[in-house]
Design a protein around this motif. Structure first.
Motif, PDB file in Angstrom:
ATOM      1  N   GLN A 226       0.697  -1.124   0.313  1.00 23.61           N
ATOM      2  CA  GLN A 226      -0.121   0.010   0.130  1.00 23.61           C
ATOM      3  C   GLN A 226       0.693   1.019  -0.109  1.00 23.61           C
ATOM      4  OE1 GLN A 226      -3.071  -0.416  -0.146  1.00 23.61           O
ATOM      5  NE2 GLN A 226      -3.872  -2.446  -0.030  1.00 23.61           N
ATOM      6  N   PRO A 227       0.702   2.827  -0.522  1.00 24.51           N
ATOM      7  CA  PRO A 227       1.384   3.306  -0.490  1.00 24.51           C
ATOM      8  C   PRO A 227       1.785   3.799   1.195  1.00 24.51           C
ATOM      9  CG  PRO A 227      -0.904   3.999  -1.592  1.00 24.51           C
ATOM     10  CD  PRO A 227      -0.654   2.670  -1.016  1.00 24.51           C
ATOM     11  N   HIS A 228       0.687   4.168   2.046  1.00 23.74           N
ATOM     12  CA  HIS A 228       1.921   3.770   3.685  1.00 23.74           C
ATOM     13  C   HIS A 228       3.034   3.019   3.636  1.00 23.74           C
ATOM     14  CE1 HIS A 228      -1.758   1.479   4.364  1.00 23.74           C
ATOM     15  NE2 HIS A 228      -0.551   1.203   5.390  1.00 23.74           N
ATOM     16  N   GLN A 229       2.495   2.115   3.401  1.00 21.32           N
ATOM     17  CA  GLN A 229       3.471   1.265   3.532  1.00 21.32           C
ATOM     18  C   GLN A 229       4.510   1.251   2.729  1.00 21.32           C
ATOM     19  OE1 GLN A 229       1.656  -2.633   2.256  1.00 21.32           O
ATOM     20  NE2 GLN A 229       1.271  -2.924   4.761  1.00 21.32           N
ATOM     21  N   LYS A 230       4.778   1.793   1.258  1.00 18.40           N
ATOM     22  CA  LYS A 230       5.883   2.407   0.998  1.00 18.40           C
ATOM     23  C   LYS A 230       6.351   4.070   0.807  1.00 18.40           C
ATOM     24  CE  LYS A 230       4.158   1.080  -4.059  1.00 18.40           C
ATOM     25  NZ  LYS A 230       3.502   1.034  -4.797  1.00 18.40           N
ATOM     26  N   ILE A 231       5.886   3.975   1.649  1.00 16.74           N
ATOM     27  CA  ILE A 231       6.758   5.307   2.578  1.00 16.74           C
ATOM     28  C   ILE A 231       6.919   5.224   3.480  1.00 16.74           C
ATOM     29  CG2 ILE A 231       5.808   8.009   3.115  1.00 16.74           C
ATOM     30  CD1 ILE A 231       3.330   8.311   1.468  1.00 16.74           C
ATOM     31  N   LYS A 232       6.784   4.224   4.937  1.00 12.85           N
ATOM     32  CA  LYS A 232       6.722   3.320   5.830  1.00 12.85           C
ATOM     33  C   LYS A 232       8.910   3.184   5.552  1.00 12.85           C
ATOM     34  CE  LYS A 232       6.849   2.559  10.044  1.00 12.85           C
ATOM     35  NZ  LYS A 232       8.468   1.298   9.900  1.00 12.85           N
TER      36      LYS A 232
END
Length: 610
Positions: A226-232
Motif C-alpha cells: 500500500q502507498p503508506h507502506q511504501k512511504i514507511k
C-alpha cells in the motif's frame, strides 16, 4: 635460461647467504636470473603456508628456493632450502659460499632495515594521494551506468586528483556489482583510484565527500504494498542513511537525492535523522527543468538549450509547479530579433495563459509517463544529466547568475556561490503561487505524519501485546495469591487441629499419671470393694461424660483432617493428626478405667471416714 626464485624472512641469515651467492652467479653467468621475495618475519608463516598449498609443496624453514621454467609467474619446480640450493650450485656451477656467520647476521639485519624503510616509503607515497570518496546508492540503477564515465572526468570534478568510487546496492546481486566494477575499471580513466562494491550498510558512507542517492525503486517485496507502506519503507531506509551519514561521512559532505517520485520526502527523512546543516542536502529538480525547457522549445520552435531560467516549485515528481516568470528564450524567430546574446521573456512571447497554467503543466507531468510507455524504461539519461549539471554548479563551475531548482522540503530557485547554495532573493511569489506552495507543503507534512502514524500504531500494537501479556501475568499472580491464601487457611486449620490434638495428648498424659496413682492404691481399692460397688452408678455416669467429651474431640479433629486434605503441602500433618486421633481413641479407653479408679479414690471407705 635458468631462473631461480629466492624467498625468505628478511631477518634470516641463511636467506642472506643464499641471496649473495645467487647475486654472484647472476653476475658471472649471462643466462642466470634470480627473483627475490623478502617477507617480514611476522608474515612469513602465513605466506609460506599459502605458497606451499598453492604449489603442493612441503617446506618449513627459511629460505625457500624454486625454479621457474619461463618468465616470472610460470610453473615452479621445487628445489628446497638453504642446503639444497648450495648443493645445486656446487654440482651444476662448481661454486659455493664461505661466508662467515657474523657477516650473514649483519646482512640479515640490513635486509630487515631496508624492507622496513621501503614499507614506510610506500605508505608515505600512498598518504600523498587524497582521493575524493564518492558513494552511489542503488548502483545497479541504469542511471548509475550513465553517471560513472562523466563523474570520473575532470570536467565535473576538476579539483579532484583521484577518485575512490564506492558502489552500494542493498537489493543487488554481488556478481552484477562485480561486473559493474570491472566495467568501470576497464574505462581506464586517469582520475579513478579504486572501485569498491557493497551489498550491506556495514561500511556504508565511510569518509564520504559526495553521496548520490538513487533509491527511487523499491524492493520486489514492497512493490505491491500500500502507498503508506511504501512511504514507511522509504522512511526506514533514509532514516538509517541519515544516521550513517552523520556518523561516518566527511563534515563537508554533499548529498544529492534524485529520482522520479517522493524526492523531497526522501530528502526530508534524511535531514530529520541527522544534525548536519541542511545546506549539505539537495533534492534535484534539474530533470523537470529540462523537460519544461523542452516543452517550451517545442512550442517556440527553438532548441532546448536556448530556453533558460525555468523555475520548479514544490515537491519534485509529485506536487510541483513550473514557473516561467524568469524564463527567457534566445534566437526566437519573431518580430524582434537580435544578436546571439539577445533574449526575450517567454511570457511576453507566449500570450496564451490558459496553455501556460494548464496544458503546459500537464505536458511536463506526463512527459516521464509517455517516455516509459514508449521505451519501457525510465528517463535515466535525463536524470544522470541533471545530477551532473548540479554537481558542476556545486563545485564552482557555474556562473553566479545561473539559476537551478533544488531544495530540501520543496524545490525553490537557488544560485551557487563558493560551494554553497542560497535562494534567489528577487523572485516574486504571488498569492496563487503562495497557495500552491502551502498546498505542496501540507501534502508533504501529511505524508510524513502518515508515516509517523504508521510507526506509532506499530509501536502501540507492540505495547498492547505487552500489556495483554502483563494482564495475563497479573491474573495468574492473583490466582496464585488466592491459592496461597487458601493454602494458608488450610494450614491454619491444620494448626488448630494439631493444637486440639496436642490438648488431647496432654489429657492422655494426665490420664496416664492418674493411672499410676490408681495402681498404687489398688490394694486399698480392693479392700473397699463394697463401697466402690455402691458408687458404680456414679462412676458409669462419669464414663458417659468422658465418652461425650471424646466424641466432641473427634468431631473437632474431623474438620481439621478435611482442611488438611485440601493442601498438598500438609499431607504429612494430616497423617500425624490421624495418628494422634488413634492415640486419642486409645487414651479414651484408658480414661474410662482411670476415671473409675479416680472416682473410687474420691469416695473414701468407712474406715477412712472414721
Amino acid at each position: 635460461m635458468a631462473k631461480f626464485v629466492l624467498a625468505g624472512k628478511t631477518d634470516c641469515p641463511y636467506y642472506a647467504k643464499v641471496e649473495l651467492l645467487a647475486d654472484r652467479l647472476q653476475r658471472s653467468l649471462p643466462h642466470f636470473r634470480i627473483h627475490k621475495i623478502s617477507i617480514l618475519p611476522d608474515e612469513w608463516q602465513d605466506w609460506l603456508q599459502d605458497t606451499c598449498i598453492k604449489n603442493s609443496w612441503k617446506h618449513e624453514e627459511s629460505p625457500l628456493v624454486w625454479r621457474e621454467l619461463v618468465h616470472q609467474g610460470g610453473k615452479g619446480v621445487y628445489l628446497g632450502g638453504f642446503n639444497d640450493f648450495l648443493e645445486h650450485c656446487q654440482n651444476f656451477y662448481n661454486i659455493t659460499s664461505d661466508m662467515s656467520e657474523e657477516l650473514m647476521q649483519s646482512i640479515a639485519e640490513e635486509n630487515l632495515e631496508t624492507k622496513l624503510n621501503l614499507i614506510m616509503e610506500e605508505q608515505h607515497r600512498a598518504s600523498l594521494i587524497q582521493p575524493l570518496h564518492i558513494w552511489i546508492s542503488s548502483a545497479l540503477n541504469p542511471t548509475c551506468n550513465m553517471l560513472i564515465p562523466s563523474l570520473l572526468s575532470a570536467e565535473v570534478l576538476s579539483q579532484a586528483s583521484a577518485i575512490s568510487l564506492h558502489l552500494l546496492d542493498l537489493e543487488g546481486n554481488e556478481e552484477e556489482l562485480e561486473s559493474l566494477k570491472m566495467e568501470t575499471e576497464d574505462l581506464a580513466l586517469p582520475l579513478l583510484h579504486q572501485v569498491t562494491i557493497h551489498t550491506d550498510l556495514q561500511e556504508a558512507f565511510q569518509k564520504a565527500e559526495i553521496i548520490l542517492l538513487l533509491d527511487d525503486r523499491l524492493s520486489e517485496d514492497a512493490k505491491d504494498a500500500q502507498p503508506h507502506q511504501k512511504i514507511k519503507a522509504l522512511a526506514d531506509l533514509y532514516t538509517e542513511y541519515g544516521r550513517l551519514i552523520e556518523a561516518r561521512a566527511n563534515g563537508d559532505v554533499k548529498v544529492i537525492v534524485s529520482g522520479g517520485s517522493l524526492v523531497n520526502l526522501r530528502c526530508s527523512f534524511l535531514l530529520k535523522a541527522c544534525s548536519i546543516d541542511s545546506s549539505h542536502f539537495v533534492a534535484v529538480a534539474t530533470q523537470l527543468e529540462n523537460e519544461a525547457r523542452a516543452a517550451i522549445a517545442n512550442k517556440l520552435k527553438v532548441r532546448t538549450s536556448e530556453v533558460t531560467d525555468v523555475i520548479v516549485w514544490g515537491d519534485v515528481g509529485d506536487g510541483f509547479y513550473i514557473d516561467l516568470q524568469r524564463a527567457h528564450v534566445f534566437n526566437y524567430d519573431g518580430p524582434i530579433k537580435g544578436p546571439p546574446f539577445f533574449s526575450q521573456p517567454v511570457l511576453e512571447i507566449i500570450y496564451d495563459r490558459e496553455w501556460v497554467e494548464n496544458d503546459f503543466q500537464d505536458i511536463v507531468r506526463c512527459q516521464q509517463t509517455a517516455l516509459v510507455s514508449k521505451t519501457c524504461r525510465g528517463a535515466d539519461m535525463s536524470n544522470a544529466n541533471g545530477i551532473l549539471t548540479l554537481l558542476k554548479a556545486w563545485n564552482g563551475m557555474a556562473t553566479p547568475s545561473q539559476m537551478f531548482s533544488v531544495g530540501v522540503l520543496y524545490a525553490v530557485p537557488v544560485i551557487f556561490t563558493d560551494g554553497q547554495w542560497s535562494m534567489v532573493p528577487d523572485v516574486t511569489v504571488g498569492e496563487d503561487l503562495k497557495q500552491r506552495l502551502q498546498l505542496s507543503a501540507s501534502e508533504l507534512r501529511k505524508k510524513m505524519s502518515n508515516e509517523e502514524t504508521v510507526t506509532s500504531n506499530e509501536n502501540a500494537a507492540a505495547s498492547d501485546d505487552k500489556t495483554t501479556s502483563n494482564e495475563n501475568t497479573g491474573a495468574s499472580n492473583e490466582n496464585t495469591t488466592t491459592s496461597n491464601e487458601n493454602t494458608g487457611a488450610s494450614n491454619e486449620n491444620t494448626t488448630t487441629s494439631n493444637e486440639n490434638t496436642g490438648a488431647s495428648n496432654e489429657n492422655t498424659a494426665a490420664s496416664d499419671d492418674n493411672t499410676t496413682t490408681s495402681n498404687e492404691n489398688t490394694g486399698a481399692s480392693n479392700e473397699n470393694t463394697r463401697a466402690s460397688n455402691e458408687n458404680t452408678a456414679m462412676s458409669n455416669e462419669t464414663i458417659a461424660m468422658a465418652n461425650e467429651n471424646t466424641t466432641m474431640s473427634d468431631e473437632k479433629a474431623a474438620p481439621s483432617n478435611e482442611n488438611a486434605a485440601m493442601s498438598d503441602d500438609t499431607t504429612t500433618s494430616s497423617e500425624n493428626t490421624a495418628a494422634s486421633n488413634e492415640k486419642a481413641a486409645t487414651s479414651d479407653e484408658n480414661a474410662t478405667s482411670n476415671e473409675n479408679t479416680v472416682t473410687s479414690n474420691e469416695n473414701p471407705t468407712d474406715e477412712e471416714k472414721a
